[in-house]
Design an enzyme around this catalytic site. Sequence first.
Site, PDB file in Angstrom:
ATOM      1  N   ASP A 325       0.954  -1.129   0.332  1.00  0.00           N
ATOM      2  CA  ASP A 325       0.137  -0.052  -0.321  1.00  0.00           C
ATOM      3  C   ASP A 325       1.116   1.046  -0.145  1.00  0.00           C
ATOM      4  OD1 ASP A 325      -2.535  -1.675  -0.267  1.00  0.00           O
ATOM      5  OD2 ASP A 325      -2.629  -1.197   2.405  1.00  0.00           O
ATOM      6  N   ASP A 653      -4.555  -3.517   4.938  1.00  0.00           N
ATOM      7  CA  ASP A 653      -5.536  -2.959   6.220  1.00  0.00           C
ATOM      8  C   ASP A 653      -7.058  -3.343   6.757  1.00  0.00           C
ATOM      9  OD1 ASP A 653      -5.584  -1.165   4.623  1.00  0.00           O
ATOM     10  OD2 ASP A 653      -4.603   0.501   5.126  1.00  0.00           O
ATOM     11  N   GLU A 722      33.094 -39.656   9.435  1.00  0.00           N
ATOM     12  CA  GLU A 722      32.387 -41.084  11.337  1.00  0.00           C
ATOM     13  C   GLU A 722      32.272 -41.896   9.997  1.00  0.00           C
ATOM     14  OE1 GLU A 722      30.373 -40.215  14.417  1.00  0.00           O
ATOM     15  OE2 GLU A 722      30.846 -38.167  14.095  1.00  0.00           O
TER      16      GLU A 722
HETATM   17  P1  ATP Z   1      -3.560   3.210   0.372  1.00  0.00           P
HETATM   18  O1  ATP Z   1      -4.442   1.377  -0.465  1.00  0.00           O
HETATM   19  O2  ATP Z   1      -2.026   2.568  -0.701  1.00  0.00           O
HETATM   20  O3  ATP Z   1      -3.388   2.601   1.470  1.00  0.00           O
HETATM   21  P2  ATP Z   1      -4.994   4.988   0.340  1.00  0.00           P
HETATM   22  O4  ATP Z   1      -5.056   5.046   1.738  1.00  0.00           O
HETATM   23  O5  ATP Z   1      -4.994   6.494  -0.134  1.00  0.00           O
HETATM   24  O6  ATP Z   1      -3.940   3.861  -0.256  1.00  0.00           O
HETATM   25  P3  ATP Z   1      -7.577   4.886   0.430  1.00  0.00           P
HETATM   26  O7  ATP Z   1      -7.296   4.533   1.614  1.00  0.00           O
HETATM   27  O8  ATP Z   1      -8.744   3.343  -0.146  1.00  0.00           O
HETATM   28  O9  ATP Z   1      -6.318   4.324  -0.229  1.00  0.00           O
HETATM   29  O10 ATP Z   1      -8.719   5.549  -0.328  1.00  0.00           O
HETATM   30  C1  ATP Z   1      -8.797   6.029  -1.588  1.00  0.00           C
HETATM   31  C2  ATP Z   1      -9.243   7.103  -1.977  1.00  0.00           C
HETATM   32  O11 ATP Z   1     -10.010   7.193  -0.402  1.00  0.00           O
HETATM   33  C3  ATP Z   1      -7.927   8.102  -0.906  1.00  0.00           C
HETATM   34  O12 ATP Z   1      -7.566   8.295  -2.055  1.00  0.00           O
HETATM   35  C4  ATP Z   1      -9.488   9.571  -1.299  1.00  0.00           C
HETATM   36  O13 ATP Z   1      -9.669   9.595  -1.792  1.00  0.00           O
HETATM   37  C5  ATP Z   1     -10.712   8.579  -0.676  1.00  0.00           C
HETATM   38  N1  ATP Z   1     -10.872   8.964   1.197  1.00  0.00           N
HETATM   39  C6  ATP Z   1      -9.760   8.308   2.113  1.00  0.00           C
HETATM   40  N2  ATP Z   1     -10.047   7.598   3.322  1.00  0.00           N
HETATM   41  C7  ATP Z   1     -10.804   8.967   3.193  1.00  0.00           C
HETATM   42  C8  ATP Z   1     -12.002   9.210   4.213  1.00  0.00           C
HETATM   43  N3  ATP Z   1     -11.832   9.113   5.069  1.00  0.00           N
HETATM   44  N4  ATP Z   1     -12.822   9.573   3.408  1.00  0.00           N
HETATM   45  C9  ATP Z   1     -13.061  10.223   2.193  1.00  0.00           C
HETATM   46  N5  ATP Z   1     -12.758   9.572   1.441  1.00  0.00           N
HETATM   47  C10 ATP Z   1     -11.317   8.676   1.855  1.00  0.00           C
END
Ligand code: ATP
Length: 913
Positions: A325, A653, A722
């Site tokens: 990730d 995760d 041995e």
């Molecule tokens: P990785 O997979 O590398 O951990 P990541 O954490 O960016 O990457 P995701 O958590 O799936 O991946 O997030 C993907 C997208 O979703 C992000 O680029 C962001 O635009 C959006 N995002 C992430 N967190 C939130 C949140 N708490 N609320 C709304 N949108 C979110």
Amino acid sequence: MEWYQLHPEEVLHHLDASLDQGLSHAEVTLRQQTYGLNELIEQDRESPWHMLWKQLTATMVLILIVASVLSGLLGDLKDALAILAIVIFNAGLGFFQDYQAEQAISALKKLAVPRVRVRRQESWQAVGAQSLVPGDIIALEAGNLVPADCRVMDSASLRVQEASLTGESEPVNKIVDALADQHPLAERYNMVYMGTAVTYGRGQAVVTHTGMKTELGQIAAAIQTAKPSPTLLQQRLDRFGQQLAIAITILILIIFLLGLWQGENLRFMFLTAVSLGVAAVPEGLPAIVTIALALGAQRMLKHQALIRKLPAVETLGSVTVICSDKTGTLTENRMAVTDLVFAGTEMSIPATPNMPLTPTLPPNPCLQSLQSNQQSVLDVMLTGLALCNDACLESDPDQLNHYRLLGDPTETALLAAAAQLGSWPPQFRQHLPRHQELPFDANRKLMSTVHRFQTMPGLEALAQSAPAPLSSLNLMFTKGALDRLLDQSSHIWGADLIEPLSAAKRQEISQIHDRLAADGKRILGLALRWLPQSPNGLSPQNLEQDLVLVGLVAMIDPPRPEAKDAVFLCQTAGIRPVMITGDHPITAKAIAQQLNIASSLPLTGQDLDKINEAELLEAVQHVSIYARVSPQHKLAIVRTLQHQGQIVAMTGDGINDAPALKQANIGVAMGITGTDVAKQAADMILLNDDFSTIVEAVREGRVIYDNIRKFIKYTLSGNCGELWVILMAPLVNMPIPLLPLQILWINLLADGLLAIGLSVEPAERNIMRRSPYSPTENLFSRGVGRDIAWIGLLLGCLFFGVGYWGWQTGLAHWQTLIFSTLAFSRIFLVQAIRSEQESLFKMGVISNRPLLGTVLLTTGLQLLVLYHPMFQKIFETQPLSMVELLLCLGVASLGFWAVELQKWRMRRTSRLG
Ligand code: ATP
């Protein structure tokens, strides 16, 4: 009455619990005394006595015991007792190693216990699941494993997968209300049970049963975790050991018959044969693997990698691709908002890392240039960022009127920005309480919250935007990936009015997005929508459409400084790092470039959906960045890589990452940000979420595999020596050159003490400068088999040479000469085998102190056997003169020199090559 038939208040009353206060610490201690710890008791855990018993009753040991008893009955009590002593000592050593391994494994198991958010003494705390007691109030959210049996007290779309208990694979919606009548487990919709997993939503519950009293605990058979099956290497060693045992038995039979033919006495030959069998069969090999793996897992823990499944240690060394990730693993996950884009303006926010969080901050200088209409849009935006957000501000116990941020780093960064720019989040949350929510999920990449609206200063513009009387409406904020949000938006909030989102406007916004993302920034959009107070159906499809886009937020999340070195290390070690992220391709590419991960064009989730299997097979060979992917894409990528013969480590995760983690050869879960479900599916947990920890673990895995091979090479080549000398002797009519006790003694010194030192040998210098080895490669490949053969033969000839000379010159103690040469040769040889290439003189003898310790100990013991009258009697040795001793040492060292010479030649050819 059952818990599910009672109303929530009745349940709390019966359990003497309170939702707001939780239990006090004193009460928890008291209840722990009554109910015990919340643990499932493993019934098949091996007791130390059983372990010792196993050692003493191992086939080889039993044969020896029978042999020594027979020998005692036949009249030689001294021999019988001495053999018994050595056998018991050897078994003791084996027991000690087994016990150490078992302790290491159970310590690792304890660390893997999930943590739970529990309300105690009026505040939320994270505790180990084993400390829960009936009456504890716990918080549940998507990704949690339910830690005990509980009655649900609050459910915001809480859904639980109960397949492990009921067999039902569809997640079940959980409710709060009491149920009338009797219901089977699967229909107790207001209860959640230990071992099941929350797949969606959030909730609170009160613990009703813990430990063995839970439903899971009662199905005793279900929890008796099957004994861990032996690892691949152990299985192969087991098989190899059996084959070797047959070969050696045949050989020993020949020696036995040869001896009889030469006129040796039957009892003596019988004991010799048995001792030789015990010495030559490396029965300890599978055990040594367990010990090496368990101790390796312990060392990995020091580097913050917690091993959940022991075979992972073995596989780690062979990893060829690490799919990681981005957020939090390759980057620091310390987000900070840098830019806000709204109402036709772009505002940079200066970094203020040490700014205190208080409700009364002075106006931020970056607000000065704003016109009043822009300020009102900013207010709307900050309100949305504060409300559509699960992070929270908790008062700092150390400083009055100061607050701390708790929650997901993306969300805490948004809260911090709102606070810094003058919108104090708790104030908004009070006025616009959350009514409903659609939690963030990695497939939609959006999150929405629905609020009741009460107007307050600063929200005039919002109130005016309502299409109907405020009393009949709710306000929804949606935030998330901009590309997704643009798809769902029909309007945009401009400087003066809400206008339709034209194609030109869309393009303009996308260009701003791409420019900010090219700096590696993560961009989120924020939108809103007014809803009737009772919308039809609370689903993303119904609600997240026809949105009004309010603005964009850009935040930085710098790459981890150590990740760049780790990526480089991977590349030199023949391992391909691959970034798989939910983030935007431009952001992903910028970060990948900063880390020097191959800068191929990113492949997106959308691209992956379009291509067929053959195209994917071709793509995974060169693509190193995957962006905007969903968890199911991860699974497809792992499978395809494996199809190509790659050994894949994959990080994850979220709850949906579990299948990919299970599929990967090494599933790696995040320790800090990972869900329980991901952790449960993983082979290894990164306690610090750091990419470089995976690389460190791979390195450790390689060391362990190397050391096991060195152990095999050392033990078998010595044993061969041995066998050779005993086989050669009758050919020149020489009597059997070694006594049974002497054979056992050398077995104890060499395989029991010295070889153990090899299992803690530090890494070879080039360990991360060579390609990974296949996990199925033959144990004797790359020269191990060849070396065993020639070293064994060389040693055999040397022993025979010394013995023959002594025997020919009529020395009475020619057997002592052979015995000493043999013992010293094993002491010398172990030092040469420590490295496959490096010379001992360069490594230095002190670079493996435990081994040096055993070398000194065994030398001392051997001298004792030679020069102490009591041992002389037992082992039938005679003191060697100084010249004879030097001769033995000189000849014994030849094996060492030969191996050093071989390494020197290898180094020279590899330098020239
Ligand atoms: P990785 O997979 O590398 O951990 P990541 O954490 O960016 O990457 P995701 O958590 O799936 O991946 O997030 C993907 C997208 O979703 C992000 O680029 C962001 O635009 C959006 N995002 C992430 N967190 C939130 C949140 N708490 N609320 C709304 N949108 C979110």
